[in-house]
Each structure stands twice: as structure tokens, then as C-alpha cells.
Enzyme design. Structure first.
Site, PDB file in Angstrom:
ATOM      1  N   ASP A  94     -11.984  12.331 -20.226  1.00 21.18           N
ATOM      2  CA  ASP A  94     -12.464  12.949 -18.995  1.00 21.18           C
ATOM      3  C   ASP A  94     -12.375  14.461 -19.179  1.00 21.18           C
ATOM      4  OD1 ASP A  94      -9.419  12.314 -17.048  1.00 21.18           O
ATOM      5  OD2 ASP A  94      -9.834  13.609 -18.754  1.00 21.18           O
ATOM      6  N   SER A  95     -12.848  15.211 -18.188  1.00 22.83           N
ATOM      7  CA  SER A  95     -12.974  16.663 -18.366  1.00 22.83           C
ATOM      8  C   SER A  95     -11.679  17.406 -18.061  1.00 22.83           C
ATOM      9  CB  SER A  95     -14.040  17.199 -17.406  1.00 22.83           C
ATOM     10  OG  SER A  95     -13.530  17.087 -16.066  1.00 22.83           O
ATOM     11  N   GLY A  96     -10.770  16.744 -17.344  1.00 23.52           N
ATOM     12  CA  GLY A  96      -9.533  17.401 -16.927  1.00 23.52           C
ATOM     13  C   GLY A  96      -9.572  17.896 -15.494  1.00 23.52           C
ATOM     14  N   GLY A  97     -10.759  18.092 -14.953  1.00 16.62           N
ATOM     15  CA  GLY A  97     -10.879  18.679 -13.617  1.00 16.62           C
ATOM     16  C   GLY A  97     -10.259  17.833 -12.524  1.00 16.62           C
ATOM     17  N   PHE A  98     -10.529  16.542 -12.566  1.00 15.51           N
ATOM     18  CA  PHE A  98     -10.013  15.645 -11.518  1.00 15.51           C
ATOM     19  C   PHE A  98      -8.489  15.667 -11.500  1.00 15.51           C
ATOM     20  CE2 PHE A  98     -10.357  12.177  -8.576  1.00 15.51           C
ATOM     21  CZ  PHE A  98      -9.236  11.390  -8.791  1.00 15.51           C
ATOM     22  N   ASP A 148     -16.397  18.665 -13.350  1.00 14.08           N
ATOM     23  CA  ASP A 148     -17.038  18.492 -12.042  1.00 14.08           C
ATOM     24  C   ASP A 148     -16.015  18.766 -10.953  1.00 14.08           C
ATOM     25  OD1 ASP A 148     -15.417  16.317 -12.561  1.00 14.08           O
ATOM     26  OD2 ASP A 148     -16.638  14.940 -11.394  1.00 14.08           O
ATOM     27  N   GLN A 191     -22.232  13.361  -7.971  1.00 13.07           N
ATOM     28  CA  GLN A 191     -21.343  13.607  -6.854  1.00 13.07           C
ATOM     29  C   GLN A 191     -22.139  13.491  -5.558  1.00 13.07           C
ATOM     30  OE1 GLN A 191     -18.174  13.702  -6.852  1.00 13.07           O
ATOM     31  NE2 GLN A 191     -17.637  14.118  -8.992  1.00 13.07           N
ATOM     32  N   GLY A 218     -16.584  10.861  -7.546  1.00 12.35           N
ATOM     33  CA  GLY A 218     -16.349  11.093  -6.128  1.00 12.35           C
ATOM     34  C   GLY A 218     -16.112   9.828  -5.331  1.00 12.35           C
ATOM     35  N   ASP A 268     -13.108   2.549 -15.757  1.00 13.19           N
ATOM     36  CA  ASP A 268     -11.756   2.861 -16.228  1.00 13.19           C
ATOM     37  C   ASP A 268     -10.835   2.836 -15.012  1.00 13.19           C
ATOM     38  OD1 ASP A 268     -12.389   5.817 -15.211  1.00 13.19           O
ATOM     39  OD2 ASP A 268     -10.227   5.647 -15.585  1.00 13.19           O
TER      40      ASP A 268
HETATM   41  O1  LIG Z   1     -15.417  12.242  -9.411  1.00  9.04           O
HETATM   42  C1  LIG Z   1     -14.645  12.156 -10.385  1.00  9.04           C
HETATM   43  N1  LIG Z   1     -14.767  13.035 -11.415  1.00  9.04           N
HETATM   44  C2  LIG Z   1     -13.928  12.977 -12.486  1.00  9.04           C
HETATM   45  N2  LIG Z   1     -12.953  12.082 -12.593  1.00  9.04           N
HETATM   46  C3  LIG Z   1     -12.761  11.159 -11.593  1.00  9.04           C
HETATM   47  C4  LIG Z   1     -11.708  10.237 -11.690  1.00  9.04           C
HETATM   48  C5  LIG Z   1     -11.492   9.338 -10.645  1.00  9.04           C
HETATM   49  N3  LIG Z   1     -10.520   8.393 -10.458  1.00  9.04           N
HETATM   50  C6  LIG Z   1     -10.776   7.844  -9.253  1.00  9.04           C
HETATM   51  N4  LIG Z   1     -10.035   6.884  -8.684  1.00  9.04           N
HETATM   52  C7  LIG Z   1      -8.833   6.381  -9.334  1.00  9.04           C
HETATM   53  C8  LIG Z   1      -7.696   7.283  -9.085  1.00  9.04           C
HETATM   54  C9  LIG Z   1      -6.683   7.563  -9.931  1.00  9.04           C
HETATM   55  C10 LIG Z   1      -5.746   8.466  -9.413  1.00  9.04           C
HETATM   56  C11 LIG Z   1      -6.035   8.861  -8.144  1.00  9.04           C
HETATM   57  S1  LIG Z   1      -7.493   8.136  -7.619  1.00  9.04           S
HETATM   58  N5  LIG Z   1     -11.888   8.373  -8.677  1.00  9.04           N
HETATM   59  C12 LIG Z   1     -12.349   9.343  -9.528  1.00  9.04           C
HETATM   60  C13 LIG Z   1     -13.403  10.237  -9.422  1.00  9.04           C
HETATM   61  C14 LIG Z   1     -13.606  11.161 -10.456  1.00  9.04           C
END
Ligand SMILES: O=c1[nH]cnc2cc3nc(NCc4cccs4)[nH]c3cc12
Length: 374
Positions: A94-98, A148, A191, A218, A268
Site C-alpha cells: 500500500d502507499s502508506g497514506g492510509f 490517496d 475515492q 474509502g 486484503d
Molecule cells: O481508501 C483507502 N486507501 C488506502 N488504503 C486503504 C485501506 C483500508 N482499509 C480499510 N478497512 C480495513 C481497516 C483496517 C484498519 C482500520 S480500517 N479501508 C481502507 C481504505 C483504504
């Protein structure tokens, strides 16, 4: 057969559902696919060989954790993430942003990127679209995610729109930074919160960038399942059929089967591994929490029909004891059981779609979950 390119083939469809393969130099990903989460260069409590033997074709690595510890440049110096963690097959990062938004302190998001303080040692870091792609490249990632901005739900239309547009601008910057890397892919992330017009616009703009695959982001951020499913139904018709769709962070077995029905190819989630470490198990007969006293003298295994040793050999009484004693073996066996069940479910979905009997299969698995929960 290895290949120098990245190709996705849809072999069969059943309604909106698809089964196919992503072919990459490091291996083939059978879709629909579940990606075990390998946050700090390990799928917690599992050996890599075990993860592979369960049927996982790809694992997820977290850029946020690895950039902080041991550091992207260090992983590169040590031969890259595949060598480092002894997982020679595809890795999606993943990008790290979340995770910046959910794990770090003192963070700021603006046009340039995300500035934050490490949750480990408080050091300050800046994650720009360019730096995120650079880090994922240093890790040796096969499928790299754009940076993102994911908004929590519920949120106002204005907040959702602002984040969606920023994410689109960052997608373009990531595309430029990624350049041409044969055999690798960079995925965009749709998004738009829970606003249908924003979701559609995001999907259309990202499709125009002609990326190798598209995530639906999102979601799974606290919204009810029906809102999540409605957003997938809204956006799916506007996503290219010939490219993989990846629903980020999802989910429970029920979330997964309902999203597969609606055309999602990749998933995932920390659920099977994290729940396993806390005594929660997933089986074909539903969920159980092995901490519960009702298992203290239950000599039956978790699931005698499972091919997995953790599921068909050890008594629930023993697993209850391990969990109550906070024994490492408890975390290992329940994680093993949960990942085995998730991969068995994915294999069943792929087979059912190939045989044109997805609705029947989903009916059967849901009946099993309900019967067991009684
Ligand atoms: O829009 C997203 N952008 C980048 N990574 C994500 C990871 C994501 N993971 C969840 N849900 C599972 C979760 C894991 C920990 C807290 S919520 N929703 C997510 C949305 C995004």
C-alpha cells in the site's frame, strides 16, 4: 511459466462476478484472491511456506511500517522485500497514506503530501506521491498503490469531494513517478466517500489514466455493509472490465462473497490474522471465540472437514487453554486455521464462478455460517 509482463485474464464470469489470473514475473495470482496482510515483513504468526501452502498467491506489505522500520533504503540494500522476508511470490504494497492517518501522531495533509510523526520514535517524515512510489520501488513491490486520501465515513459531500480530487491529482503524480516498470503495476484508488456522483467521476478520471488495475478505496471505514455494497454497485460499471478490481481492507467472509458477486477480484484484510491472535476463529460453520468457557472441555476439533492441521487435529479445549494462557502456539494455530478458511473460501468462489453456480455456492456457505452460529 514466468513472464516479463503484467497481464490480467478473465477466464469465466457469472453475472458481475469474474474468475481469472494476474500473471507477473514472480508468479500467478488466481482471482478472486485474498491477500494475507504481512505488515512488518511478516504475516504475523505464520511461516511464509505455510502461507503459500494454504493457497495465497500474493501478500500485502505496509509501506508505512517498513519505511519507519527497518527503512526502505535498508530493505533495498538487503536485497528487497522478497529476499528479506523469504516470500519469492508477488507482493502488493500500500502507499502508506492510509496508515499515516490511522497510526501516526501530529500529521498534516496538503497538496504536496502527508507530513507525520513516527508512532515508533516521533521522527518527522514527509510522504509525497513521488516518495511513496520510490519507497515501494525500493521495497521491490510488484503491485504498487497510489498515495490517496481516504476519508472516514460519514462525512460531508464537500469533504469527500476535496479528498477525491486530491487523490486524482496524486494518482497522476504517482503514474509519472512510477514510469514504465515491465512486469510491475501501479494501481489507482477510486475515492468519493458515499457520494455516487463522486464515485463515478473518480472511476472515470482514473480509467482515463489507463493504469494496470484499480482499487476501490474509502470503504470498510465504519460504514454499514449495505452502504459499502451500494458504492461497489455504483462504481463497478464505470471500471474497465479487463483490469483487476481490488477492494481495500475487506473483510469478513460475508463482505467478501457479496463483493465478489458484484465484480471485485482482490481483497486484503487483517481480520483473519488479527482475530486469530485474539482467539476468534472463522470456520465453514461460522465464527467462534475460543476464549469462551463453553470450549473448556470441548474435545472436538475446530473443523474436522478442513484439510488444515490446526483445524482438524487440536481440540477446542486445548485451543481454549492456549488462548486463555496467552500462549504463542494459540496465536499460531488460530491464525493458521483462519487463513486456511479464507483461502478455502476463495478457492470455492473461483470454482463456483468457473462452473456458473456462484449464487448456489454463496447460499451454501451462508447456510453453513448460520447453522454453526446457533
Ligand atoms: O481508501 C483507502 N486507501 C488506502 N488504503 C486503504 C485501506 C483500508 N482499509 C480499510 N478497512 C480495513 C481497516 C483496517 C484498519 C482500520 S480500517 N479501508 C481502507 C481504505 C483504504
Amino acid at each position: 511459466m514466468t513472464t516479463e509482463s503484467f497481464t490480467f485474464t478473465v477466464n469465466k464470469t457469472d453475472g458481475a462476478a469474474r474468475t481469472g489470473e494476474i500473471r507477473m514475473p514472480r508468479g500467478v495470482i488466481r482471482t478472486p484472491a485474498f491477500m494475507p496482510v504481512g505488515t512488518a515483513a511478516t504475516v504475523k504468526a505464520m511461516y511464509p511456506d505455510q502461507v503459500k501452502a494454504l493457497g495465497a498467491d500474493v501478500v500485502l506489505g505496509n509501506t508505512y511500517h517498513l519505511m519507519l522500520r527497518p527503512g526502505a533504503e535498508r530493505v533495498a540494500k538487503l536485497g528487497g522485500l522478497h529476499q528479506f522476508m523469504n516470500w519469492p511470490y508477488p507482493i502488493l504494497t500500500d502507499s502508506g497514506g492510509f496508515q499515516v492517518m490511522s497510526l501516526s501522531a501530529l500529521r498534516k495533509i496538503d497538496e504536496t503530501g502527508v507530513t507525520f510523526q513516527s508512532h515508533i520514535d516521533g521522527s518527522t517524515h514527509v510522504l509525497t506521491p513521488e516518495r511513496s512510489i520510490e519507497i515501494q520501488g525500493l521495497l521491490g513491490s510488484d503491485i504498487q498503490m497510489q498515495l490517496d486520501e481516504c476519508v472516514k465515513l460519514p462525512c460531508s459531500d464537500e469533504v469527500a469531494e476535496k479528498a477525491m480530487r486530491l487523490s486524482l491529482r496524486w494518482a497522476e503524480r504517482c503514474r509519472v513517478a512510477f514510469g514504465e516498470q515491465p512486469g510491475k503495476a501501479m494501481f489507482g484508488i477510486v475515492q468519493g466517500g458515499a457520494v455516487e456522483r463522486l464515485r463515478i467521476e473518480s472511476a472515470k478520471e482514473l480509467t482515463a489514466l489507463d493504469l494496470k488495475g484499480y482499487a476501490i478505496g474509502g470503504l470498510a471505514v465504519g460504514e454499514p455493509q449495505d452502504v459499502m455494497l451500494r458504492m461497489i454497485e455504483t462504481v463497478e460499471p464505470h471500471m474497465p472490465k479487463e483490469k483487476p478490481r481490488y477492494l481495500m481492507g475487506v473483510g469478513t467472509p460475508d463482505d467478501i462473497v457479496e463483493a465478489v458477486r458484484r465484480g471485485v477480484d482482490m481483497f486484503d484484510c487483517v481480520m483473519p490474522t488479527r482475530a486469530g491472535r485474539h482467539g476468534q476463529v472463522f470456520t465453514r460453520h461460522g465464527r467462534m471465540n475460543l476464549r469462551n468457557a463453553r470450549f473448556a472441555e470441548d474435545v472436538s476439533p475446530l473443523d474436522p472437514e478442513s484439510k488444515c492441521t490446526a483445524s482438524n487435529t487440536y481440540s477446542r479445549a486445548y485451543l481454549h487453554h492456549l488462548v486463555r494462557s496467552n500462549e504463542i502456539l494459540g496465536m499460531m494455530l488460530l491464525t493458521w486455521n483462519n487463513l486456511a478458511y479464507y483461502q478455502e473460501l476463495m478457492a470455492g468462489l473461483r470454482k463456483a464462478i468457473a462452473e456458473g453456480r456462484l449464487d448456489d455456492y454463496i447460499g451454501e456457505v451462508k447456510e453453513g455460517w448460520v447453522k454453526g452460529e446457533r
